[in-house]
Scaffold this motif. Structure first.
Motif, PDB file in Angstrom:
ATOM      1  N   LYS A 137       0.836  -1.205   0.000  1.00 26.47           N
ATOM      2  CA  LYS A 137       0.000   0.000   0.000  1.00 26.47           C
ATOM      3  C   LYS A 137       0.869   1.252   0.000  1.00 26.47           C
ATOM      4  O   LYS A 137       0.515   2.256  -0.612  1.00 26.47           O
ATOM      5  N   GLN A 138       2.000   1.183   0.675  1.00 31.56           N
ATOM      6  CA  GLN A 138       2.941   2.317   0.685  1.00 31.56           C
ATOM      7  C   GLN A 138       3.526   2.535  -0.709  1.00 31.56           C
ATOM      8  O   GLN A 138       3.737   3.674  -1.127  1.00 31.56           O
ATOM      9  N   LEU A 139       3.776   1.443  -1.433  1.00 32.16           N
ATOM     10  CA  LEU A 139       4.289   1.581  -2.802  1.00 32.16           C
ATOM     11  C   LEU A 139       3.247   2.243  -3.702  1.00 32.16           C
ATOM     12  O   LEU A 139       3.587   3.112  -4.506  1.00 32.16           O
ATOM     13  N   TYR A 140       1.993   1.828  -3.579  1.00 30.21           N
ATOM     14  CA  TYR A 140       0.926   2.466  -4.359  1.00 30.21           C
ATOM     15  C   TYR A 140       0.905   3.965  -4.098  1.00 30.21           C
ATOM     16  O   TYR A 140       0.842   4.772  -5.022  1.00 30.21           O
ATOM     17  N   LYS A 141       0.947   4.341  -2.828  1.00 29.86           N
ATOM     18  CA  LYS A 141       0.925   5.764  -2.467  1.00 29.86           C
ATOM     19  C   LYS A 141       2.106   6.498  -3.096  1.00 29.86           C
ATOM     20  O   LYS A 141       1.948   7.601  -3.642  1.00 29.86           O
ATOM     21  N   TRP A 142       3.283   5.907  -3.014  1.00 29.63           N
ATOM     22  CA  TRP A 142       4.485   6.536  -3.544  1.00 29.63           C
ATOM     23  C   TRP A 142       4.375   6.713  -5.066  1.00 29.63           C
ATOM     24  O   TRP A 142       4.639   7.790  -5.592  1.00 29.63           O
ATOM     25  N   PHE A 143       3.987   5.663  -5.768  1.00 33.41           N
ATOM     26  CA  PHE A 143       3.867   5.734  -7.229  1.00 33.41           C
ATOM     27  C   PHE A 143       2.850   6.771  -7.673  1.00 33.41           C
ATOM     28  O   PHE A 143       3.054   7.466  -8.659  1.00 33.41           O
ATOM     29  N   ARG A 144       1.747   6.879  -6.956  1.00 31.29           N
ATOM     30  CA  ARG A 144       0.680   7.816  -7.351  1.00 31.29           C
ATOM     31  C   ARG A 144       1.120   9.278  -7.270  1.00 31.29           C
ATOM     32  O   ARG A 144       0.466  10.140  -7.843  1.00 31.29           O
ATOM     33  N   LEU A 145       2.221   9.542  -6.591  1.00 29.46           N
ATOM     34  CA  LEU A 145       2.734  10.912  -6.477  1.00 29.46           C
ATOM     35  C   LEU A 145       3.811  11.243  -7.507  1.00 29.46           C
ATOM     36  O   LEU A 145       4.292  12.375  -7.561  1.00 29.46           O
ATOM     37  N   THR A 185       6.516  -8.098  -4.113  1.00 31.77           N
ATOM     38  CA  THR A 185       5.734  -9.212  -4.662  1.00 31.77           C
ATOM     39  C   THR A 185       4.246  -8.895  -4.631  1.00 31.77           C
ATOM     40  O   THR A 185       3.532  -9.100  -5.629  1.00 31.77           O
ATOM     41  N   ASP A 186       3.764  -8.388  -3.516  1.00 35.98           N
ATOM     42  CA  ASP A 186       2.331  -8.041  -3.409  1.00 35.98           C
ATOM     43  C   ASP A 186       1.952  -6.964  -4.419  1.00 35.98           C
ATOM     44  O   ASP A 186       0.909  -7.058  -5.080  1.00 35.98           O
ATOM     45  N   PHE A 187       2.778  -5.935  -4.531  1.00 35.48           N
ATOM     46  CA  PHE A 187       2.529  -4.842  -5.478  1.00 35.48           C
ATOM     47  C   PHE A 187       2.475  -5.376  -6.909  1.00 35.48           C
ATOM     48  O   PHE A 187       1.546  -5.078  -7.662  1.00 35.48           O
ATOM     49  N   CYS A 188       3.462  -6.186  -7.278  1.00 34.35           N
ATOM     50  CA  CYS A 188       3.510  -6.778  -8.619  1.00 34.35           C
ATOM     51  C   CYS A 188       2.253  -7.591  -8.904  1.00 34.35           C
ATOM     52  O   CYS A 188       1.627  -7.428  -9.948  1.00 34.35           O
ATOM     53  N   LEU A 237      -2.974   4.701 -10.959  1.00 38.70           N
ATOM     54  CA  LEU A 237      -2.456   3.347 -10.762  1.00 38.70           C
ATOM     55  C   LEU A 237      -3.478   2.505 -10.011  1.00 38.70           C
ATOM     56  O   LEU A 237      -3.983   2.921  -8.960  1.00 38.70           O
ATOM     57  N   SER A 238      -3.814   1.331 -10.554  1.00 41.80           N
ATOM     58  CA  SER A 238      -4.810   0.484  -9.907  1.00 41.80           C
ATOM     59  C   SER A 238      -4.559  -0.985 -10.227  1.00 41.80           C
ATOM     60  O   SER A 238      -3.814  -1.315 -11.152  1.00 41.80           O
ATOM     61  N   ALA A 239      -5.204  -1.832  -9.477  1.00 40.76           N
ATOM     62  CA  ALA A 239      -5.077  -3.276  -9.661  1.00 40.76           C
ATOM     63  C   ALA A 239      -5.414  -3.652 -11.100  1.00 40.76           C
ATOM     64  O   ALA A 239      -6.404  -3.180 -11.660  1.00 40.76           O
ATOM     65  N   GLY A 240      -4.574  -4.472 -11.693  1.00 38.78           N
ATOM     66  CA  GLY A 240      -4.807  -4.970 -13.041  1.00 38.78           C
ATOM     67  C   GLY A 240      -4.477  -4.011 -14.166  1.00 38.78           C
ATOM     68  O   GLY A 240      -4.700  -4.331 -15.330  1.00 38.78           O
ATOM     69  N   SER A 241      -3.921  -2.851 -13.856  1.00 43.73           N
ATOM     70  CA  SER A 241      -3.666  -1.857 -14.905  1.00 43.73           C
ATOM     71  C   SER A 241      -2.336  -2.072 -15.644  1.00 43.73           C
ATOM     72  O   SER A 241      -2.074  -1.404 -16.638  1.00 43.73           O
ATOM     73  N   PHE A 242      -1.542  -3.014 -15.181  1.00 39.04           N
ATOM     74  CA  PHE A 242      -0.275  -3.344 -15.829  1.00 39.04           C
ATOM     75  C   PHE A 242      -0.243  -4.829 -16.149  1.00 39.04           C
ATOM     76  O   PHE A 242      -1.026  -5.614 -15.617  1.00 39.04           O
ATOM     77  N   ARG A 243       0.668  -5.202 -17.040  1.00 37.60           N
ATOM     78  CA  ARG A 243       0.867  -6.625 -17.337  1.00 37.60           C
ATOM     79  C   ARG A 243       2.303  -6.999 -17.005  1.00 37.60           C
ATOM     80  O   ARG A 243       3.221  -6.187 -17.151  1.00 37.60           O
ATOM     81  N   LEU A 244       2.475  -8.221 -16.559  1.00 39.70           N
ATOM     82  CA  LEU A 244       3.797  -8.744 -16.257  1.00 39.70           C
ATOM     83  C   LEU A 244       4.517  -9.026 -17.562  1.00 39.70           C
ATOM     84  O   LEU A 244       4.053  -9.825 -18.373  1.00 39.70           O
ATOM     85  N   ALA A 245       5.631  -8.345 -17.802  1.00 43.53           N
ATOM     86  CA  ALA A 245       6.376  -8.509 -19.053  1.00 43.53           C
ATOM     87  C   ALA A 245       7.637  -9.346 -18.872  1.00 43.53           C
ATOM     88  O   ALA A 245       8.020 -10.078 -19.784  1.00 43.53           O
ATOM     89  N   GLU A 246       8.293  -9.240 -17.725  1.00 41.11           N
ATOM     90  CA  GLU A 246       9.533  -9.975 -17.455  1.00 41.11           C
ATOM     91  C   GLU A 246       9.581 -10.380 -15.990  1.00 41.11           C
ATOM     92  O   GLU A 246       9.146  -9.622 -15.120  1.00 41.11           O
ATOM     93  N   PHE A 247      10.152 -11.549 -15.751  1.00 40.08           N
ATOM     94  CA  PHE A 247      10.433 -12.009 -14.398  1.00 40.08           C
ATOM     95  C   PHE A 247      11.706 -12.816 -14.479  1.00 40.08           C
ATOM     96  O   PHE A 247      11.739 -13.887 -15.084  1.00 40.08           O
ATOM     97  N   ILE A 248      12.781 -12.285 -13.914  1.00 38.67           N
ATOM     98  CA  ILE A 248      14.099 -12.913 -14.004  1.00 38.67           C
ATOM     99  C   ILE A 248      14.639 -13.116 -12.597  1.00 38.67           C
ATOM    100  O   ILE A 248      14.595 -12.204 -11.774  1.00 38.67           O
ATOM    101  N   THR A 249      15.169 -14.316 -12.359  1.00 37.88           N
ATOM    102  CA  THR A 249      15.729 -14.627 -11.040  1.00 37.88           C
ATOM    103  C   THR A 249      17.184 -15.071 -11.174  1.00 37.88           C
ATOM    104  O   THR A 249      17.573 -15.635 -12.205  1.00 37.88           O
ATOM    105  N   PRO A 250      17.969 -14.869 -10.133  1.00 34.77           N
ATOM    106  CA  PRO A 250      19.348 -15.343 -10.165  1.00 34.77           C
ATOM    107  C   PRO A 250      19.440 -16.856 -10.377  1.00 34.77           C
ATOM    108  O   PRO A 250      20.299 -17.332 -11.124  1.00 34.77           O
TER     109      PRO A 250
END
Length: 167
Positions: A89-97, A115-118, A148-161
């Motif tokens: 929720k803090q990330l949402y607030k930060w991004f919206r500004l 992870t939750d934000f993504c 910015l809201s739930a579902g407004s973006f799509r996952l394009a990449e996910f890379i792990t070590p």
């Protein structure tokens, strides 16, 4: 179109129990992961412009080591107290500004917030963005950060070590 790059800090050390959480450094595995992931993150389309980093030592070390691994790219970043959070929720607030002239943003932060934000933003299910993991989210339509809201973006990449190391 808006684009978000999320980088979770690399693996930190718990060796010194007297350190505050914000002061924990990276361990050897974390240091190696930064070098391994740097080029892959760049190749995935991260432009390393508008980079914002948590004030935690482990997050600062992560972006510093990624920068050192990319000798052909100049990475600069801003430390942001609000990104030392474990709450999406803090990330949402930060991004919206954010200023709408910024099209791409790179965040170096923490779980479970990242992870939750993504997952909320992209209606995806990633069980866990691991340490030094990278996610790219692309807006589905032209939008403003304040919307910015739930579902407004799509996952394009996910890379792990681990995936890069072939484990």
């Amino acid at each position: 179109m808006k684009k978000i790059h999320l980088i979770r800090h690399a693996k930190s050390s718990w060796k010194d129990a007297s350190l505050a959480d914000i002061d924990r450094p990276l361990n050897k595995r974390g240091i190696k992961a930064c070098d391994l992931m740097a080029r892959a993150i760049l190749d995935a389309g991260c432009n390393f412009k508008h980079v914002y980093c948590s004030t935690a030592v482990r997050a600062q070390s992560t972006i510093t080591l990624i920068d050192h691994s990319l000798s052909d790219v100049k990475v600069s970043w801003q430390l942001t107290d609000e990104l030392y959070t474990f709450d999406s929720k803090q990330l949402y607030k930060w991004f919206r500004l954010l200023d709408d002239s910024i099209q791409e943003v790179v965040i170096i932060g923490h779980n479970p917030a990242l992870t939750d934000f993504c997952n909320k933003l992209s209606n995806s299910y990633i069980e866990n963005i691991p340490t030094c993991g990278y996610v790219q989210l692309n807006a589905k339509t032209h939008s403003e950060w304040k919307d910015l809201s739930a579902g407004s973006f799509r996952l394009a990449e996910f890379i792990t070590p681990k995936a890069l190391a072939g484990e």
